[in-house]
Design a protein around this motif. Sequence first.
Motif, PDB file in Angstrom:
ATOM      1  N   ALA A 190       0.835  -1.194   0.000  1.00 50.41           N
ATOM      2  CA  ALA A 190       0.000   0.000   0.000  1.00 50.41           C
ATOM      3  C   ALA A 190       0.877   1.254   0.000  1.00 50.41           C
ATOM      4  CB  ALA A 190      -0.928   0.005   1.208  1.00 50.41           C
ATOM      5  N   SER A 191       0.377   2.316  -0.601  1.00 54.20           N
ATOM      6  CA  SER A 191       1.172   3.550  -0.692  1.00 54.20           C
ATOM      7  C   SER A 191       1.346   4.223   0.666  1.00 54.20           C
ATOM      8  CB  SER A 191       0.513   4.529  -1.675  1.00 54.20           C
ATOM      9  OG  SER A 191      -0.795   4.857  -1.251  1.00 54.20           O
ATOM     10  N   PHE A 192       0.382   4.035   1.568  1.00 54.18           N
ATOM     11  CA  PHE A 192       0.478   4.660   2.891  1.00 54.18           C
ATOM     12  C   PHE A 192       1.306   3.739   3.791  1.00 54.18           C
ATOM     13  CE2 PHE A 192      -1.578   6.615   6.780  1.00 54.18           C
ATOM     14  CZ  PHE A 192      -0.996   7.855   6.581  1.00 54.18           C
ATOM     15  N   SER A 193       2.605   3.753   3.549  1.00 47.24           N
ATOM     16  CA  SER A 193       3.541   2.835   4.196  1.00 47.24           C
ATOM     17  C   SER A 193       4.042   3.397   5.521  1.00 47.24           C
ATOM     18  CB  SER A 193       4.732   2.592   3.275  1.00 47.24           C
ATOM     19  OG  SER A 193       5.447   3.803   3.077  1.00 47.24           O
ATOM     20  N   ILE A 194       4.768   2.560   6.262  1.00 44.95           N
ATOM     21  CA  ILE A 194       5.389   3.001   7.511  1.00 44.95           C
ATOM     22  C   ILE A 194       6.294   4.199   7.258  1.00 44.95           C
ATOM     23  CG2 ILE A 194       7.112   2.375   9.250  1.00 44.95           C
ATOM     24  CD1 ILE A 194       4.477   1.143   9.913  1.00 44.95           C
ATOM     25  N   ARG A 195       7.075   4.137   6.188  1.00 48.52           N
ATOM     26  CA  ARG A 195       7.977   5.246   5.861  1.00 48.52           C
ATOM     27  C   ARG A 195       7.190   6.530   5.609  1.00 48.52           C
ATOM     28  NH1 ARG A 195      12.398   4.374   1.226  1.00 48.52           N
ATOM     29  NH2 ARG A 195      13.164   2.981   2.875  1.00 48.52           N
ATOM     30  N   ASN A 196       6.098   6.432   4.851  1.00 46.04           N
ATOM     31  CA  ASN A 196       5.284   7.616   4.563  1.00 46.04           C
ATOM     32  C   ASN A 196       4.602   8.155   5.806  1.00 46.04           C
ATOM     33  OD1 ASN A 196       5.932   7.721   1.854  1.00 46.04           O
ATOM     34  ND2 ASN A 196       4.195   6.460   1.214  1.00 46.04           N
ATOM     35  N   ILE A 197       4.166   7.252   6.676  1.00 50.07           N
ATOM     36  CA  ILE A 197       3.531   7.684   7.921  1.00 50.07           C
ATOM     37  C   ILE A 197       4.530   8.461   8.777  1.00 50.07           C
ATOM     38  CG2 ILE A 197       2.513   6.882  10.099  1.00 50.07           C
ATOM     39  CD1 ILE A 197       1.403   4.466   8.489  1.00 50.07           C
ATOM     40  N   LYS A 198       5.737   7.924   8.907  1.00 46.49           N
ATOM     41  CA  LYS A 198       6.767   8.598   9.711  1.00 46.49           C
ATOM     42  C   LYS A 198       7.102   9.966   9.140  1.00 46.49           C
ATOM     43  CE  LYS A 198       9.154   4.525  11.579  1.00 46.49           C
ATOM     44  NZ  LYS A 198      10.411   3.748  11.593  1.00 46.49           N
ATOM     45  N   ARG A 199       7.225  10.029   7.820  1.00 47.59           N
ATOM     46  CA  ARG A 199       7.595  11.290   7.175  1.00 47.59           C
ATOM     47  C   ARG A 199       6.458  12.305   7.242  1.00 47.59           C
ATOM     48  NH1 ARG A 199       8.669   9.473   2.491  1.00 47.59           N
ATOM     49  NH2 ARG A 199       6.719  10.042   1.470  1.00 47.59           N
ATOM     50  N   LEU A 207       7.285   2.842  15.875  1.00 51.99           N
ATOM     51  CA  LEU A 207       6.150   2.537  14.998  1.00 51.99           C
ATOM     52  C   LEU A 207       6.435   1.216  14.297  1.00 51.99           C
ATOM     53  CD1 LEU A 207       3.506   3.686  13.644  1.00 51.99           C
ATOM     54  CD2 LEU A 207       4.996   4.708  11.926  1.00 51.99           C
ATOM     55  N   TYR A 208       5.532   0.241  14.464  1.00 52.84           N
ATOM     56  CA  TYR A 208       5.768  -1.089  13.915  1.00 52.84           C
ATOM     57  C   TYR A 208       4.550  -1.586  13.141  1.00 52.84           C
ATOM     58  CZ  TYR A 208       9.588  -1.106  17.281  1.00 52.84           C
ATOM     59  OH  TYR A 208      10.706  -0.785  17.990  1.00 52.84           O
ATOM     60  N   PRO A 209       4.786  -2.248  12.009  1.00 53.80           N
ATOM     61  CA  PRO A 209       3.680  -2.862  11.279  1.00 53.80           C
ATOM     62  C   PRO A 209       3.398  -4.260  11.826  1.00 53.80           C
ATOM     63  CG  PRO A 209       5.699  -3.181  10.038  1.00 53.80           C
ATOM     64  CD  PRO A 209       6.080  -2.389  11.268  1.00 53.80           C
ATOM     65  N   ILE A 210       2.131  -4.618  11.900  1.00 47.80           N
ATOM     66  CA  ILE A 210       1.729  -5.996  12.170  1.00 47.80           C
ATOM     67  C   ILE A 210       1.116  -6.508  10.871  1.00 47.80           C
ATOM     68  CG2 ILE A 210       0.327  -7.560  13.563  1.00 47.80           C
ATOM     69  CD1 ILE A 210       2.509  -6.123  15.149  1.00 47.80           C
ATOM     70  N   MET A 211       1.842  -7.378  10.190  1.00 46.48           N
ATOM     71  CA  MET A 211       1.449  -7.806   8.856  1.00 46.48           C
ATOM     72  C   MET A 211       0.121  -8.565   8.880  1.00 46.48           C
ATOM     73  SD  MET A 211       4.039  -6.557   7.293  1.00 46.48           S
ATOM     74  CE  MET A 211       3.850  -7.219   5.644  1.00 46.48           C
ATOM     75  N   TYR A 212      -0.617  -8.448   7.781  1.00 43.16           N
ATOM     76  CA  TYR A 212      -1.849  -9.232   7.652  1.00 43.16           C
ATOM     77  C   TYR A 212      -1.493 -10.698   7.463  1.00 43.16           C
ATOM     78  CZ  TYR A 212      -6.066 -11.346   5.851  1.00 43.16           C
ATOM     79  OH  TYR A 212      -7.138 -12.180   5.676  1.00 43.16           O
ATOM     80  N   SER A 213      -2.250 -11.577   8.089  1.00 38.51           N
ATOM     81  CA  SER A 213      -2.007 -13.012   7.983  1.00 38.51           C
ATOM     82  C   SER A 213      -3.319 -13.753   7.768  1.00 38.51           C
ATOM     83  CB  SER A 213      -1.325 -13.536   9.249  1.00 38.51           C
ATOM     84  OG  SER A 213      -1.376 -14.949   9.306  1.00 38.51           O
ATOM     85  N   SER A 214      -3.463 -14.375   6.616  1.00 40.85           N
ATOM     86  CA  SER A 214      -4.655 -15.193   6.361  1.00 40.85           C
ATOM     87  C   SER A 214      -4.638 -16.442   7.227  1.00 40.85           C
ATOM     88  CB  SER A 214      -4.735 -15.568   4.877  1.00 40.85           C
ATOM     89  OG  SER A 214      -3.567 -16.258   4.469  1.00 40.85           O
ATOM     90  N   GLY A 215      -3.435 -16.972   7.517  1.00 39.11           N
ATOM     91  CA  GLY A 215      -3.329 -18.144   8.369  1.00 39.11           C
ATOM     92  C   GLY A 215      -3.797 -17.861   9.786  1.00 39.11           C
TER      93      GLY A 215
END
Length: 269
Positions: A190-199, A207-215
């Motif tokens: 997605a374009s609204f990335s961690i880097r973009n959020i920080k900037r 600030l940490y991402p929790i990845m989506y997991s289908s499992g």
Amino acid sequence: MGKSIVSWSPVHGQSATTSNTVALASMFSLDGHNHSLLTHTQLTYSTLEYLFQSDNPGFDDGGMEALERLVKSKLLKSEAIPDYAITIYKNRLDLLLGSNKAWDNSVEADRLLRSVLNVAATHYNTLWIDAHSGTFNHTSKSLFKDADLVLVNLPQNKYIIESFFNGESFPEELKGKPYVVLISTYDENASFSIRNIKRTFKVKVPLYPIMYSSGYRDAINQQEVSDFFYRSVNLKKGDREYSFIESLRAANKGIMKAFDVNVTEGDQL
């Protein structure tokens, strides 16, 4: 005294707060040698119970309802709390259930919750507390004051993230407290990335991402959460859930850093 982690979101039903809390507490317990307690602030039955069991919980024999009687009689001892909790991972993670009781007022509920947590902190290394979302909940804001760390769960939604970092949904009680921000069900494409959020918002806090997991989503729906994380401890790069598990580990390292706890590589089951 054990460290208390309050997991919270300013918005209801969009930030995967409960599933994030369960995932982080599970991997934290399995990767290290901490004895943790996982509980929630609603006191009545919550999603947290559903994630670990399919049967109606035995409120009378365990959980907050049983502990309330000990609190009122001033007989609650720290070593007794595991007897009223459910073992998720032996000597690693326990789950403290809620109550069937209809609480007359929030003051009574707050008093019970804080009494239990204060005693539990003398037995467990870490308390993971799944707090009620929203900016107006009295219990959640009260817990901020006692927390060693607050986890702020936000969806990958520009407007909600903007509202938090611009102060519109930032609780007064959180000011001056150590906190970590988690971006839930994160999509790295997605374009609204961690880097973009920080900037964009000049973010200074971790600030940490929790990845989506289908499992993980399947495990939740099939009520196989504890088995899912136990199987995930030794995943290798390229395995289906590897990026999700590694995102949890990265966030947990950030949590331990916030606690000034040394991170030991390879300290796993």
